[in-house]
Design an enzyme around this catalytic site. Structure first.
Site, PDB file in Angstrom:
ATOM      1  N   HIS A  90       7.351  18.369 -81.366  1.00 26.46           N
ATOM      2  CA  HIS A  90       7.434  17.937 -79.983  1.00 26.46           C
ATOM      3  C   HIS A  90       6.497  18.961 -79.352  1.00 26.46           C
ATOM      4  O   HIS A  90       5.984  18.207 -78.022  1.00 26.46           O
ATOM      5  CB  HIS A  90       8.928  18.256 -79.495  1.00 26.46           C
ATOM      6  N   CYS A 106       9.079  18.705 -70.157  1.00 24.32           N
ATOM      7  CA  CYS A 106       9.741  17.412 -70.122  1.00 24.32           C
ATOM      8  C   CYS A 106      10.774  17.322 -69.219  1.00 24.32           C
ATOM      9  O   CYS A 106      11.558  16.320 -69.177  1.00 24.32           O
ATOM     10  CB  CYS A 106      10.138  16.989 -71.547  1.00 24.32           C
ATOM     11  N   ASP A 138       0.669  -1.174   0.059  1.00 20.50           N
ATOM     12  CA  ASP A 138       0.187   0.100  -0.047  1.00 20.50           C
ATOM     13  C   ASP A 138       0.745   1.233   0.018  1.00 20.50           C
ATOM     14  O   ASP A 138       1.515   1.655   0.961  1.00 20.50           O
ATOM     15  CB  ASP A 138      -0.892   0.185   1.545  1.00 20.50           C
ATOM     16  N   ASP A 141      -3.351  -3.208 -64.232  1.00 24.00           N
ATOM     17  CA  ASP A 141      -3.162  -2.492 -62.661  1.00 24.00           C
ATOM     18  C   ASP A 141      -4.223  -1.345 -62.824  1.00 24.00           C
ATOM     19  O   ASP A 141      -4.355  -0.685 -63.811  1.00 24.00           O
ATOM     20  CB  ASP A 141      -1.972  -2.090 -62.219  1.00 24.00           C
TER      21      ASP A 141
END
Length: 1472
Positions: free
Chosen positions: A1181, A1212, A529, A1233
């Site tokens: 491009h 890019c 205690d 996926d």
């Protein structure tokens, strides 16, 4: 029963079949064990008929007894079986094997002999260090005598090698048979297997290598040996080639020190045997895979056979068994095994998969099942025993059941246990929470401090297995400070601080903390205690002698005061501690141990919880990322036990929370020992979580330096203990930190936890802690005026100019406020007296230093790792030791990658290292910063491109530094000096927040001459000239205006990239010229050579014109040294000139001399390109963002121009040009996926071989939408194999139905498996990058996805063949069709047979197989021979199967139809 072929028959055999293999086991002996024993007898040179009599068994037991302790499992099984057979012959009744072995040993006194032999050490026949009795060397009359190996032993060794064919069993058999042998005996064992020359050659090579290593590490002493002294054995002596038996005995038993040459030689042979076993068993366990129709039992046999041959630790083999055995099974078995749950036993797997196999295996299994069924019908079901009497669960009486009970139904509360109400209506709270436990049933388990003190940061080893279970109701009271001394160690001189450190006990609070204590020798059950001041014991539990003095006392309690007797000086034993104190005897309802005893025992009430005052920092994962789902790798038993104790304590302190399987995330956890090797540290591998976690900014960019601290009167250094674990982690993020502690041998499910606080190893912990601690310290600083606080992570530097008392008061305020926030500062980590250890430095009141630097001597072996460590130490020392150089030391490491690679010191590096050794021997000190004094930085040149500098104030050194970075290949000291000054200024701004006055070793005039043209290279502050021996100066300079009256030299060079051939030369205005051909050169080298030629052939003054920016950039910087020999020659030539003017003009612009010299050097070397389609390529491009390879092929541009167009495009240049590759996959293999962008789902399919993709936006990520997309893909392209992850949409029934209908093989990926969906993951990233480049041109994402798919498939070229993905896919399909057609044509040719004649032999030979048919000859194959036969000597017929015998030439000529058919086929073959 076949008894005629065994050692037993009749009743003896019946008795044998009733004996169990193991005690209380189910399996019993069978006749097959007797047959096996008879075969095993031959290995030991014994006849199997010895088993038929008691005396024969006795002889067998005498032979096997010495070998049994060190023998293999087979040998021990044979010994046990012989003991069982002996008991049957001797009519000794035994129940199992263990009882039979004990009976035999007692009968022949084997146990007594071993015990007596262990006691009589002087009479032992075994050499020191062994346990076996099978030794060729015995002690006779105090002399060691050698006995040769018996023929039985050699015969057993030969049979093992012959039968096992160098299997994995050979190594343990050799270890058992050669135990205690000398080198002579080992060589005898090797000689008897002389037929295996290949294996013996490998053994010889290993032995020679080990012998050479022995000679290298055990060199003989110099000079002659004294008379009578035994020489040291060499490698050949240990191998027994140059030593006698007597010498081997002397070295083993009589030498000082003793050298067991036999044991050493056995180690070498075992290394060689392992290498031989590995060579004869090349198949790795990783390659063992179950066939589609192979029975699982056969697959397991092959797997374990390969596993035994693996040279790997046992824990690695256990891991292979747990993972690879299931992973490499065929799909049928894998599906069954996954249903068995986590870590099934081998027996469960064999039973579950016994139905998997081919038709033959299933038929065999069906026969066994039918026979077992018939036996069961014949035997009949077994009857159960008599049932007990019925008992009513309502009234508790016997004779009826609850539903038949006539008594009123009783309602019982499951919460408090009382009758009359239900748990939902209960008002009593927890059941029996304050009930007094019976004294005999509540004893708490012992838990020692040395075994208990585990924490996240460290734990003792090994942990106690008798740990107390934790509670979910309330955290226990934990005592974890200090260590408990042994019983009786405590003395009266023990200080209070020492007593407070002894903690040894942990008690859970889910029930009353009752403990058994011993008071004056009497055991008493008492309540611990912490709220009671005194210790009170009931009178009935403790009686003192009448003469023992006591005094009356009244103590107060909840029920009022009670009269007690106080006894002083009573001895109390609590766990392992003995305490002396006062005990009260009175009428207490329960025995109580109060604080007067608990405090002396060093107990504390520790409630480690996270602070609720600290706000959580919100953390999230990166967009599109998920938490880690990694499998826990295997751990050893001691690591599992250590982790269990660490986590148990952290859970009790609130730092961890127990979770279950509902959390899908997991991260591997492991444990390592700390430096003292007595405590464990838990580590969690958060690398995958760190990749997925959002990015953080490090709020503290560096470590504070002591030179930046101001001098203070009072200094204190404190450390925040368990820093991370006091800061709460975001509740939404805690689930991602989950980890699992496995159980030993998978005896149960693992224990799963998640962090409630900041975990170590997670990338967000430092930032969150720094920010949180900084906010807390800002509030603390307002309450502690005059106290300066410097913080780095959990280290705090507190300084002030107050007196000692006030300074300590403020330090206590800081610690108290930190504790209020949940940040504890342990006393043992508070430094109040100098020197203070802080951040690796030693701080003193007036100076700072670093720890003593000890450099290892140059002698000995040096590796890359060792030199790297030394360079790190020298770099650390260079902040206070001036003059340290590491240039030549670091140069030795260039190109070295292996950390263990040996390094040979160069002369320059060795001299540099010795100089550094002399520098660090002297103690250097740094001073503290004074803001009122001027800050000066002084620079010195050390030579060889190395510089040093010092920061000083009035001559006192604050810190030093060095600089040896060469940024350019060609440079001069002035440019390097400018970079160095810039570094000094940045360092000064970082440490002191102000710029120093810089003193440079350069002349003012020299600097101004260079600086006026090149000031833009850097910024430097004000500086002043310092006269030092090594002054910086310019060795040459270029004039700014053309030199009048001097000739002008136009220089140029050209080279071919393919042939590496080139030309260089010059052409002057006065008609002078020279062209020189070069080999193995480049354009840049040719340009420099032209300049060199012009300098060599010109006078003191010269004008040079070049069209090379490369040459201009080098020479206009006025370099004085260069790593290029050619540039170094140009520098030397420039130094000889008086004036040089260098000018640049653009190439191919029609400028007079430049155009003429360009034509001269370019003739035969390069072509002049006219780039007319550059604008067209730029427009294309801008529209499609195609890569440079595509523009090279479509518009005919050079590579450099096409790359420049890509480089000029801002969209890019996010991550640079992706490199395309091709994985090894079949032509009909696709990967699929789903990825997410802008809140929508994009399904992507990629053709693995070509990189071609199909993609579209689908409404939902469901099986139905996925199956619909797969049908579209199947309608467009051939799909035979589909690989996906194991997401629910891909494993759905819809996708499975489409795969079945389209005959598609569907596989799913596993993490860390080579067959994972890596191709489609890469394509997802590329597709998103293309979408980001064109997203502004599209209104809807669906449009952008289709446009990006087109760009990827048709506008991006590269990879295999340098073509686009669409071209590559069509090319592959076309090639496949052509190959199939050609194969059919070849098959037609193979259906013809050829009869032929050779030379002048008139006999027709054949038939042979036709391979090729030409106009003048045919190629045939007969057996293994391929022959060319003229058409006139060959007859070709079609093979119609079985035909009549042809014995005439006419019959073969009759099949002209076949010949005509072959004519057409041969034409096609000729075209091929």
């Amino acid at each position: 029963m076949g008894g005629g072929h065994s050692a037993l028959s009749g009743r003896s055999l019946d008795t044998f079949e009733k004996i169990r293999l193991r005690p209380n086991g189910k399996k019993k002996y069978q006749i097959k064990h007797l047959i096996w024993a008879g075969k095993e007898m031959e290995r030991f040179g014994l006849h199997e008929k010895l088993l038929e009599t008691k005396e024969g068994c006795q002889k067998i037991i005498e032979v096997l007894t010495p070998l049994e302790p060190t023998g293999s499992e087979g040998l021990k099984a044979l010994f046990n079986l012989c003991c069982v057979i002996w008991c049957i012959h001797a009519e000794q009744k035994v129940k199992d094997t263990e009882e039979a072995v004990v009976t035999v040993k007692q009968h022949y006194h084997l146990v007594d002999k071993n015990e007596k032999a262990a006691k009589k050490k002087n009479e032992t026949t075994a050499p020191p260090g062994g346990e076996s009795r099978n030794y060729p060397v015995v002690n006779q009359n105090n002399a060691w005598v050698h006995q040769p190996l018996s023929p039985r032993t050699l015969n057993a060794w030969v049979k093992c090698v012959e039968e096992k064919r160098w299997g994995a069993e050979v190594v343990p058999m050799f270890q058992a048979l050669s135990e205690g042998c000398l080198s002579y005996d080992v060589n005898q064992m090797l000689n008897v297997i002389g037929d295996h020359q290949g294996a013996l050659q490998i053994l010889k090579e290993v032995i020679n290598e080990e012998a050479a290593e022995w000679d290298r590490t055990h060199r003989p002493p110099a000079g002659p040996l004294p008379a009578g002294q035994l020489r040291d054995p060499t490698g050949s002596d240990i191998a027994g080639t140059t030593s006698s038996i007597q010498e081997q005995i002397e070295w083993t038993f009589n030498a000082n020190p003793r050298i067991d040459v036999g044991a050493q030689y056995r180690k070498w042979v075992i290394l060689g045997l392992q290498k031989v076993v590995q060579m004869y068993n090349p198949q790795k366990v990783l390659d063992i895979r179950q066939g589609p129709k192979e029975p699982f039992q056969d697959y397991v046999d092959r797997f374990y056979k390969a596993l035994r041959a693996e040279q790997a630790p046992q824990d690695v083999k256990n891991w292979m068994t747990q993972t690879l055995l299931i992973q490499n099974a065929n799909p049928d078995c894998k599906l069954i095994l996954k249903g068995l749950g986590m870590n099934p036993t081998l027996e469960e797997m064999l039973i579950a998969c016994q139905g998997v196999g081919g038709p033959q295996h299933k038929a065999k299994l069906m026969v066994e099942m039918m026979s077992n069924g018939q036996n069961m019908v014949q035997v009949g079901p077994q009857k159960k025993g008599p049932r007990g009497p019925l008992k009513c669960f309502n009234c508790g009486k016997f004779g009826h059941m609850q539903r038949e009970c006539k008594a009123p139904r009783q309602i019982k509360c499951f919460k408090c246990g009382k009758i009359g109400h239900m748990a939902k209506d209960c008002k009593n709270g927890q059941a029996n929470f304050f009930r007094v436990w019976p004294l005999g049933r509540s004893e708490t388990k012992k838990f020692c401090a040395i075994q208990r003190r585990h924490s996240w940061s460290g734990t003792n080893s090994p942990p106690n297995g008798n740990s107390l279970r934790s509670s979910k109701e309330a955290p226990p009271a934990v005592c974890r400070e200090g260590t408990a001394p042994e019983r009786g160690e405590r003395t009266d001189k023990e200080t209070e601080g020492e007593r407070s450190g002894g903690c040894f006990l942990e008690l859970p609070l889910w029930r009353r903390p009752m403990k058994r204590v011993i008071i004056e020798g009497t055991p008493v059950q008492a309540l611990l205690d912490t709220g009671a001041d005194d210790t009170i014991i009931q009178e009935k539990d403790l009686h003192f002698p009448p003469h023992k003095p006591w005094r009356s006392k009244v103590v107060g309690g909840i029920g009022g005061g009670i009269h007690v007797k106080e006894y002083q000086g009573v001895q109390v034993q609590l766990e392992d501690k003995i305490i002396t104190g006062s005990i009260l005897i009175g009428s207490t309802p329960i025995n109580i141990i109060g604080r007067n005893i608990l405090a002396q025992a060093g107990m504390k009430l520790v409630m480690g919880v996270l602070s609720s005052q600290i706000e959580e920092t919100k953390v999230q994962l990166k967009e599109g990322k998920d938490g880690p789902k990694l499998k826990q790798w295997p751990l050893s038993r001691e690591k599992i036990e250590a982790l269990t104790e660490i986590c148990k304590q952290m859970e009790e302190e609130g730092k961890l929370s127990r979770i279950g399987g509902e959390n899908p995330y997991n991260t591997p956890v492991f444990a390592i020992k700390k430096k003292d090797k007595t405590q464990w540290r838990m580590l969690v591998d958060f690398r995958e979580l760190n990749k997925a976690t959002q990015d953080f900014f490090e709020v503290q960019l560096g470590i504070p330096h002591p030179a930046g601290l101001q001098k203070k009167k009072q200094i204190t250094v404190i450390d925040i203990g368990d820093a991370y674990y006091s800061i709460p982690l975001c509740k939404e993020f805690r689930k991602y930190t989950a980890f699992t502690i496995p159980s030993v041998n998978n005896t149960g499910p693992g224990i799963r936890y998640q962090f409630n606080c900041l975990p170590q190893g997670w990338k967000g912990s430092p930032t969150i802690f720094q920010n949180t601690a900084a906010n807390i310290l800002e509030e603390i600083k307002r309450h502690t005026p005059g106290l300066e606080i410097v913080q780095y992570m959990d280290d705090l530097w507190l300084a002030s100019d107050h007196d000692e008392t006030r300074h300590n008061q403020q330090v206590d305020i800081v610690r108290k406020m930190l504790l209020e926030k949940g940040l504890e500062t342990p006393d043992k980590k508070v430094q109040r007296e100098p020197p203070w250890e802080w951040m690796g430095y030693k701080l003193h009141p007036n100076k700072w230093t670093i720890n003593k630097i000890e450099l290892p001597p140059l002698e000995g072996e040096w590796t890359v790792n060792k030199i790297q460590k030394v360079v790190g130490v020298l770099n650390w020392a260079s902040q206070i030791y001036p003059g340290i150089k590491t240039k030549h030391t670091c140069a030795m490491l260039r190109g070295k990658k292996n950390l263990l690679e040996e390094i040979v010191w160069t002369e320059e590096a060795e001299a540099e290292y010795k100089n550094n050794q002399g520098i660090v021997q002297e103690t250097q000190e740094g001073t503290y910063y004074d803001p009122l004094k001027e800050l000066i930085a002084t620079v010195q040149k050390q030579g060889e491109g190395q510089w040093t500098y010092q920061f000083t104030q009035e001559g006192a050194v604050l810190k030093v530094g060095r600089y040896a970075k060469q940024r350019e290949t060609h440079t001069n000291d002035l440019r390097t000096l400018a970079h160095l000054v810039q570094k000094i200024c940045k360092e000064a701004l970082t440490i002191w927040g102000r710029l120093p006055r810089v003193q440079l070793p350069v002349d003012k005039k020299t600097w101004d001459m260079w600086w006026q043209d090149y000031w833009q290279v850097s910024w430097i502050p004000e500086w002043e000239f310092v006269s030092t021996p090594l002054l910086v100066k310019l060795w040459y300079s270029l004039v700014k205006e053309p030199i009048k009256g001097e000739d002008v030299y136009y220089v140029d060079g050209a080279a071919s990239k393919v042939t590496k051939l080139g030309k260089a030369g010059y052409l002057s205005e006065r008609g002078k010229s020279r062209i020189r051909e070069l080999e193995n050169t480049t354009n840049q080298q040719a340009e420099l050579t032209a300049v060199k030629m012009a300098l060599e052939d010109s006078g003191e003054n010269v004008n040079i014109v070049t069209d090379s920016q490369y040459v201009m950039n080098i020479l206009t910087a006025c370099p004085q040294e260069s790593n290029s020999p050619l540039v170094e020659q140009i520098i030397q030539a420039l130094m000889k000139k008086r004036q040089v003017y260098l000018q640049w003009v653009p190439a191919h612009k029609g400028i007079g001399g430049n155009t003429e010299i360009d034509k001269l050097v370019s003739k035969g070397i390069r072509q002049i390109l006219f780039l007319d389609r550059i604008e067209e390529a730029q427009d294309d491009h801008a529209k499609y963002h195609n890569n440079w390879r595509s523009m090279v092929q479509e518009f005919g541009l050079p590579n450099i121009v096409a790359k420049e167009i890509v480089a000029a495009c801002p969209k890019c240049q996010i991550r640079g040009e992706p490199k395309h590759g091709q994985v090894d996959a079949s032509i009909e293999t696709w990967q699929m996926d789903c990825t997410h962008l802008e809140g929508k789902v994009i399904i992507v399919a990629v053709h693995v071989a070509s990189g071609f993709i199909e993609a579209e936006v689908i409404p939902r990520e469901t099986g139905k939408e996925t199956a619909h997309f797969l049908l579209k893909l199947l309608a467009r392209w051939p799909v035979k194999h589909l690989h996906t992850d194991n997401g629910p949409n891909f494993t759905s029934q819809n996708v499975a139905a489409v795969c079945w209908w389209g005959n598609i093989e569907h596989t799913t990926g596993i993490p860390y498996n080579p067959q994972s969906q890596g191709s489609v993951e890469s394509m997802n990233r590329q597709l998103k990058e293309i979408i980001s480049q064109i997203r502004d041109d599209c209104e809807r994402l669906e449009t952008a996805v289709q446009m990006a798919t087109h760009i990827h498939n048709f506008k991006r070229k590269g990879g295999i063949g340098g073509i686009s993905s669409a071209e590559r896919l069509v090319n592959m399909l076309t090639t496949q069709l052509e190959l199939n057609t050609l194969q059919n044509q070849i098959q037609k040719i193979l259906n013809f047979k050829v009869y032929y004649r050779e030379g002048r032999d008139p006999v027709w030979k054949g038939p042979a197989r036709l391979i090729w048919k030409g106009e003048g000859a045919v190629v045939i194959k007969e057996g293994e021979d391929i022959k060319v036969v003229p058409r006139r000597k060959a007859k070709i017929i079609k093979d119609y199967g079985e035909r009549k015998t042809m014995d005439s030439e006419g019959s073969m000529e009759g099949v002209r139809e076949a010949n005509k058919q072959m004519e057409g086929d041969s034409d096609l073959q000729d075209q091929e």
